[in-house]
Every structure is written in C-alpha cells, then in structure tokens.
Design a protein around this motif. Structure first.
Motif, PDB file in Angstrom:
ATOM      1  N   ALA A   1       0.703  -1.176  -0.005  1.00 49.47           N
ATOM      2  CA  ALA A   1      -0.090   0.155   0.111  1.00 49.47           C
ATOM      3  C   ALA A   1       0.790   1.329   0.081  1.00 49.47           C
ATOM      4  N   GLY A   2       2.007   1.105   1.004  1.00 50.00           N
ATOM      5  CA  GLY A   2       2.871   2.406   0.661  1.00 50.00           C
ATOM      6  C   GLY A   2       3.566   2.810  -0.362  1.00 50.00           C
ATOM      7  N   ALA A   3       3.858   1.513  -1.419  1.00 49.72           N
ATOM      8  CA  ALA A   3       4.367   1.674  -2.612  1.00 49.72           C
ATOM      9  C   ALA A   3       3.232   1.922  -3.855  1.00 49.72           C
ATOM     10  N   GLU A   4       2.024   2.212  -3.493  1.00 45.40           N
ATOM     11  CA  GLU A   4       1.086   2.244  -4.091  1.00 45.40           C
ATOM     12  C   GLU A   4       0.505   1.219  -5.245  1.00 45.40           C
ATOM     13  N   GLN A   5       1.129  -0.006  -4.776  1.00 42.12           N
ATOM     14  CA  GLN A   5       0.828  -1.108  -5.766  1.00 42.12           C
ATOM     15  C   GLN A   5      -0.591  -1.721  -5.532  1.00 42.12           C
ATOM     16  N   ILE A   6      -1.084  -1.430  -4.184  1.00 43.44           N
ATOM     17  CA  ILE A   6      -2.459  -1.598  -4.013  1.00 43.44           C
ATOM     18  C   ILE A   6      -3.173  -0.591  -3.458  1.00 43.44           C
ATOM     19  N   PRO A   7      -4.577  -0.361  -3.617  1.00 35.71           N
ATOM     20  CA  PRO A   7      -5.303   0.500  -2.911  1.00 35.71           C
ATOM     21  C   PRO A   7      -5.488   0.071  -1.599  1.00 35.71           C
TER      22      PRO A   7
ATOM     23  N   ARG B   1     -11.357  -7.304  18.369  1.00 33.58           N
ATOM     24  CA  ARG B   1     -12.830  -6.747  18.333  1.00 33.58           C
ATOM     25  C   ARG B   1     -13.235  -5.634  19.483  1.00 33.58           C
ATOM     26  N   ARG B   2     -12.393  -5.801  20.705  1.00 32.74           N
ATOM     27  CA  ARG B   2     -12.617  -4.853  21.579  1.00 32.74           C
ATOM     28  C   ARG B   2     -12.323  -3.525  21.182  1.00 32.74           C
ATOM     29  N   GLU B   3     -11.292  -3.415  20.379  1.00 30.55           N
ATOM     30  CA  GLU B   3     -10.697  -2.075  19.827  1.00 30.55           C
ATOM     31  C   GLU B   3     -11.489  -1.557  18.559  1.00 30.55           C
ATOM     32  N   GLY B   4     -12.721  -2.295  18.270  1.00 31.01           N
ATOM     33  CA  GLY B   4     -13.557  -1.807  17.319  1.00 31.01           C
ATOM     34  C   GLY B   4     -13.122  -2.201  15.881  1.00 31.01           C
ATOM     35  N   VAL B   5     -12.393  -3.160  15.735  1.00 33.43           N
ATOM     36  CA  VAL B   5     -12.177  -3.563  14.318  1.00 33.43           C
ATOM     37  C   VAL B   5     -13.111  -4.441  13.912  1.00 33.43           C
ATOM     38  N   THR B   6     -13.448  -4.176  12.554  1.00 35.80           N
ATOM     39  CA  THR B   6     -14.680  -4.969  11.991  1.00 35.80           C
ATOM     40  C   THR B   6     -14.290  -6.134  10.932  1.00 35.80           C
ATOM     41  N   ARG B   7     -12.905  -6.111  10.653  1.00 40.14           N
ATOM     42  CA  ARG B   7     -12.899  -7.283   9.619  1.00 40.14           C
ATOM     43  C   ARG B   7     -11.343  -7.687   9.858  1.00 40.14           C
ATOM     44  N   ALA B   8     -11.254  -9.195   9.693  1.00 42.42           N
ATOM     45  CA  ALA B   8      -9.815  -9.766   9.789  1.00 42.42           C
ATOM     46  C   ALA B   8      -9.507 -10.580   8.718  1.00 42.42           C
ATOM     47  N   VAL B   9      -8.321 -10.685   8.141  1.00 46.08           N
ATOM     48  CA  VAL B   9      -7.925 -11.723   7.222  1.00 46.08           C
ATOM     49  C   VAL B   9      -6.729 -12.534   7.880  1.00 46.08           C
ATOM     50  N   VAL B  10      -7.121 -13.923   7.855  1.00 44.24           N
ATOM     51  CA  VAL B  10      -6.509 -14.990   8.755  1.00 44.24           C
ATOM     52  C   VAL B  10      -6.029 -16.063   7.584  1.00 44.24           C
ATOM     53  N   PRO B  11      -5.117 -17.084   8.090  1.00 46.10           N
ATOM     54  CA  PRO B  11      -4.845 -18.219   7.281  1.00 46.10           C
ATOM     55  C   PRO B  11      -6.021 -18.975   7.032  1.00 46.10           C
ATOM     56  N   VAL B  12      -6.296 -19.405   5.986  1.00 38.74           N
ATOM     57  CA  VAL B  12      -7.557 -20.243   5.880  1.00 38.74           C
ATOM     58  C   VAL B  12      -7.717 -21.367   6.666  1.00 38.74           C
ATOM     59  N   GLU B  13      -6.681 -22.341   6.978  1.00 38.57           N
ATOM     60  CA  GLU B  13      -6.795 -23.128   8.092  1.00 38.57           C
ATOM     61  C   GLU B  13      -7.219 -22.771   9.379  1.00 38.57           C
ATOM     62  N   CYS B  14      -7.122 -21.607   9.592  1.00 36.42           N
ATOM     63  CA  CYS B  14      -7.508 -20.975  10.937  1.00 36.42           C
ATOM     64  C   CYS B  14      -8.919 -20.389  10.827  1.00 36.42           C
TER      65      CYS B  14
ATOM     66  N   GLU C   1      -3.728 -13.999  -3.289  1.00 39.15           N
ATOM     67  CA  GLU C   1      -5.187 -13.743  -2.961  1.00 39.15           C
ATOM     68  C   GLU C   1      -5.565 -12.533  -2.236  1.00 39.15           C
ATOM     69  N   VAL C   2      -4.719 -12.172  -1.382  1.00 40.13           N
ATOM     70  CA  VAL C   2      -4.997 -10.913  -0.692  1.00 40.13           C
ATOM     71  C   VAL C   2      -4.552  -9.648  -1.469  1.00 40.13           C
ATOM     72  N   ILE C   3      -3.695  -9.680  -2.046  1.00 42.33           N
ATOM     73  CA  ILE C   3      -3.432  -8.768  -3.271  1.00 42.33           C
ATOM     74  C   ILE C   3      -4.650  -8.509  -4.212  1.00 42.33           C
ATOM     75  N   SER C   4      -5.162  -9.656  -4.758  1.00 39.88           N
ATOM     76  CA  SER C   4      -6.156  -9.303  -5.403  1.00 39.88           C
ATOM     77  C   SER C   4      -7.493  -8.866  -5.013  1.00 39.88           C
ATOM     78  N   TRP C   5      -7.472  -9.403  -3.436  1.00 46.33           N
ATOM     79  CA  TRP C   5      -8.660  -8.788  -2.710  1.00 46.33           C
ATOM     80  C   TRP C   5      -8.534  -7.461  -2.645  1.00 46.33           C
ATOM     81  N   ALA C   6      -7.680  -6.900  -2.276  1.00 47.23           N
ATOM     82  CA  ALA C   6      -7.230  -5.467  -2.002  1.00 47.23           C
ATOM     83  C   ALA C   6      -7.615  -4.724  -3.177  1.00 47.23           C
ATOM     84  N   ARG C   7      -7.393  -5.290  -4.421  1.00 46.45           N
ATOM     85  CA  ARG C   7      -7.585  -4.540  -5.640  1.00 46.45           C
ATOM     86  C   ARG C   7      -9.084  -4.860  -6.135  1.00 46.45           C
ATOM     87  N   GLU C   8      -9.766  -5.622  -5.259  1.00 45.01           N
ATOM     88  CA  GLU C   8     -10.965  -5.699  -5.678  1.00 45.01           C
ATOM     89  C   GLU C   8     -11.556  -6.617  -6.808  1.00 45.01           C
ATOM     90  N   GLN C   9     -10.722  -7.596  -6.821  1.00 44.47           N
ATOM     91  CA  GLN C   9     -10.656  -8.204  -8.273  1.00 44.47           C
ATOM     92  C   GLN C   9     -11.176  -9.468  -7.737  1.00 44.47           C
TER      93      GLN C   9
END
Length: 505
Positions: A92-98, A131-144, A164-172
């Motif tokens: 994200a810092g290198a502006e390769q993903i939004p 969750r206690r800190e108000g985070v609404t979404r998490a990305v985890v290893p699929v085995e977990c 997969e995470v990169i494509s998800w961040a690019r909304e692909q």
C-alpha cells in the motif's frame, strides 16, 4: 509513494494489544528496510520473508527507503504473525494496491518465501482483542478460519496465498468465508467409572471432588487404580460454559495445541505432565515473553500429577501460588504475564520408592519412606482438600457391593450438587464450593456451634490449620449438597475432617 498503515495484534499471555503498522516508502537515499518498534529476532527476519513473498507473487519490491514502524513502540513484538500485515503495508505504501479495504482490517499470518500464508498461534485471543478495539474485519490463514469464526462481531476472511490478498485489496476477487476440511468433530467419550473395581473410599472421594471442585490426593500401592480413577474424573464434570470454553481455547491457541478439526474445547481438559517435566513446562516460562505451562492448559479442568513424589519438591512447590490464586504470574525480560490457572489438582503417589503390592512387603527403612513422602510438603498438602488411602484389590473386594456405579449415575448426583452450589453462590459469582473464601463461610454462612465442635477441637490440638479449617468447611458444604441438606451438619464436618486426616499421607 505514500505513508500507509495496516493493523496486527501483539499478544501478552492471553491478552492482546492492537498494533498499528505504518509503512513509509519514500524516495531519496539508498534502498533499505528498517523495522522499528521492539521486534524480536523472528519478527526482525520478517523483512526478508516479506520481500521474497512479494517478489515471488510477481509484484515489485520498492527500490526505495522503506521504514516500517510498529506502534505502540514501547511494547515488545514477538513472533511471525505480523508478516501478512507488513506485506500489505509495504504494497500500500508503494501504491501497488489501494488502501480502501485495508481500513478497519487486521491481518494475521506468517508468510512463506513463495507467498503461502501459514497458520499462527494465538489467533483467538488476538481476534478478541481486535474486536474490543473496534476492528470490523480480519484476514487470517484459511486453515484457521474455524478458530477465527468462534469470535462474534467481526467479519473473518481466509486466504491461502499472498496473491489472493493482493487481488482482494484490488477488488478483483473475494476471500473465503467457509473453513476448509472437516467440520467440528465430537470429542471422544470419557472412560467409564464402572471400569474401576473396588476402592469405595476413593470412588466416594472422586465424587466429592467432582461435586465441589476440590483437590485430591490418592496414596497407595501400584496397580490399585489411582491413575484409572483420576482419568475418569473429567467424565463426572459438567460441560463447559461458553465463556469458559473460550478461555480454555484461547490458552491452547497461544500454546499452539489447538486441534484444527475441532477448535472449540467444550469439555474440561485433562492434562497429565510427565514427572520429568521442567518447572517452565509445568507452570509456564521461556525466553522473552513466557508461554503457558501445564497448569494453564488445565484451566477449568484437571491437572493430574501421577507419581507425584517423583516430581521433586521444587516442581511441586511451584504449584502453591496457582492453587491459592487461580492464576500464574510469570516475570521475564520483556514483561510480566498472567495466565489463568484455575484447575483441579489430582495427586497420585506410591507410599515409598520400592512400591510393593502390600505394605508388609516394603523393604524401605522408615527414614527412606519419610524422605520420599516428605517431598509433598505440609503447605502443599494443606491446600489439598481430600486425601484418601487406596486399598489393595483382592478377590473379595472384586465381588463386594454388587455392580460398580457407572459414570452416568455418579455424574447425575454431581450435577445436582453443583446446581445447588451455583444457586447458593449466584450473588457472589462463584461456581463451586472450592472457590468460596473462608471469611464468607465463617461470617455470612456460619454453622451452629454444635456442627463445628469437632473442627474447633482440631484447631485447638493443632490437628488442622486455619487454612485447613476453611477447606474443611468447603468440603462439608459439598457433602451437604450431595445429601440434599440445607446446610452442613456435624456428620458432614466430621467426614470433611476425616478426608484431611494427616495420617493419610
């Protein structure tokens, strides 16, 4: 190039702290990567893992000055669960993903060099902290995913690869929501109490211990059923509440001992460390931030010390604080951690080193026997409510008393006694008689003098200590609950004193 941030979680025992990961990718100077915020050795190496993972995903590593800051900066960061969050921050810092989808998202996962996302420890307590800190979404290893979905109120997405995470961040594409593999499996049935022949006193002590949550010592020659009885204690205990199940599952998640097929632990755990285990293995420890030991893994369950005298005095004395406080406090270089350790202790030991089948066959001198049993110190035994001496199994005892009671029969009586105790202590928040402080029993639930006469005499003669007297009252209330009485009577107090007979060890 820009300043972007993602989120991860730092674990301290079973407590988590939300960590903000800032990535500053800027022109000027030689290409470099700096990781700030007290990372340990494993996290310091993540720079190389993240670089290789990004490049092997056919993405460009920024040939710039990359600064990664983990805040709060004063908190030590331990482990490899930050890899996925670091990779997302750099891209994200290198502006390769939004960065749109990164807002309000916490990342967990260790990266392989080819970009695969590996499971990590402590996912459940980490998500609960997020969750206690108000985070609404998490990305985890699929085995977990199965473990992660135990936490309500947060959207959980699973990924197997960084691409997969990169494509998800690019909304692909979208990430997985359903766990892979088998569904939650049922736990194995507990061994049946009917398998144990004879030993009526020990069976009664086991029932009293299960009904009140009391610690138990079984002393006797080998082959009399001490271990068999201890392993059947869990079958007498009620299933765990939802809150207790999450507490235990979080501890096992931090310890890395959570089964993938059935992540939620719903039955009381049974932990039986070998007598050669170290003090760190027993109560917890390790370099940096200490890991949970056997006493914490047995939280809300049974800690069985078979051949207790072989553990040695130092290991046994390390249990005293946990028995009294219900938690373990471990101070190490990077801080002090607290792990819950509210377990039921079951000790089983032989009366001497030679351990003959009959006492008359013992070849040990009296001094050797005293030294052997002396490893169970007075202060430790004072915290053990029930002490029972096992009798050798004979042909006569095999047929006496009819068919042995099954676990289901005893479990019903235990459940009724526990329900009575829960109703009585509901205003105080206690679940068992063993949790009730002595001052409450003496002040708010004082017994008539005629019921405590024998106990007062024991205090006068030194047969029982003040702590022992409080524990006798707890056992008396358990005996009363099993009998269906409104409060303990003199017979219940006398039976509780008999369980604490100092001649038993």
């Amino acid at each position: 190039m820009a300043l972007r941030h993602t989120w991860a979680v730092a674990l301290f025992g079973v407590d988590g702290v939300l960590v903000e990961i800032e990535a500053d990718v800027r022109q000027g100077g030689l290409p470099s990567v700096q990781l700030l915020g007290l990372p340990d050795a494993a996290l310091q190496e993540s720079k190389n893992r993240v670089r290789s993972a990004i490049q092997n995903c056919q993405e460009d590593w920024p040939q710039r000055c990359v600064t990664l800051a983990l805040s709060p900066a004063a908190l030590p960061k331990v482990g490899t669960s930050y890899d996925l969050a670091l990779a997302a921050a750099v891209l994200a810092g290198a502006e390769q993903i939004p960065s749109n989808r990164l807002h309000g998202t916490v990342f967990f996962g260790e990266l392989a060099l080819d970009g695969r996302i590996r499971p990590v420890r402590g996912l459940l307590p980490g998500l609960m902290a997020a969750r206690r800190e108000g985070v609404t979404r998490a990305v985890v290893p699929v085995e977990c995913l199965a473990e992660a979905q135990l936490v309500d109120g947060i959207e959980v997405l699973g990924a197997t690869h960084l691409q997969e995470v990169i494509s998800w961040a690019r909304e692909q594409r979208e990430l997985d929501h359903e766990p892979v593999g088998e569904s939650v499996s049922e736990s194995d049935p507990a061994p049946d109490l009917a398998d144990v022949l004879g030993q009526p006193e020990a069976r009664w002590a086991l029932e009293v211990g299960a009904a009140g949550g009391h610690h138990l010592l079984m002393l006797g020659p080998p082959g009399t059923g001490k271990t068999m009885l201890a392993r059947r204690l869990c079958g007498l205990l009620p299933d765990l509440s939802t809150q207790a199940a999450l507490e235990i599952t979080a501890i096992h998640s931090v310890a890395g001992q959570l089964p993938s097929g059935s992540p939620l632990i719903t039955v009381p755990p049974f932990v039986a460390p070998h007598h050669s285990t170290s003090i760190s293995g027993l109560v917890g420890g390790g370099a940096g931030l200490a890991k949970p030991g056997a006493v914490s893994q047995a939280h809300r369950g049974i800690l069985m010390l078979d051949e207790a005298c072989e553990f040695g005095a130092k290991r046994l004395e390390a249990l005293r604080t946990a028995l009294e406080d219900g938690e373990i406090r471990l101070s190490r270089r990077d801080g002090t951690l607290r792990y819950p350790a509210q377990f039921q202790l079951v000790l089983a030991t032989n009366p001497c080193p030679c351990a003959p089948a009959r006492d008359i066959d013992c070849q040990c001198p009296p001094q050797t026997r005293r030294r052997y049993l002396g490893r169970l110190s007075g202060p430790l035994l004072d915290r053990v409510d029930l002490r029972v001496r096992m009798r050798p199994v004979t042909a006569m005892s095999l047929h006496a008393g009819g068919e042995p009671e099954s676990t289901d029969m005893v479990r019903k009586r235990v459940a009724e006694a526990r329900a009575t105790a829960i109703e009585r202590w509901s205003d105080y928040g206690w679940q068992t008689n063993a949790e009730v402080p002595g001052p409450v029993l003496r002040r708010d639930f004082a017994l008539p003098r005629k019921a405590t006469t024998l106990l007062d005499r024991g205090l006068e003669t030194g047969a029982v200590t003040a702590r022992g007297a409080d524990r006798c009252l707890r056992v008396a209330w358990t005996l009363s609950d099993l009998d269906g009485s409104l409060q303990p009577e003199a017979d219940h107090v006398a039976a509780a004193l008999e369980f604490r007979d100092r001649r038993s060890p």
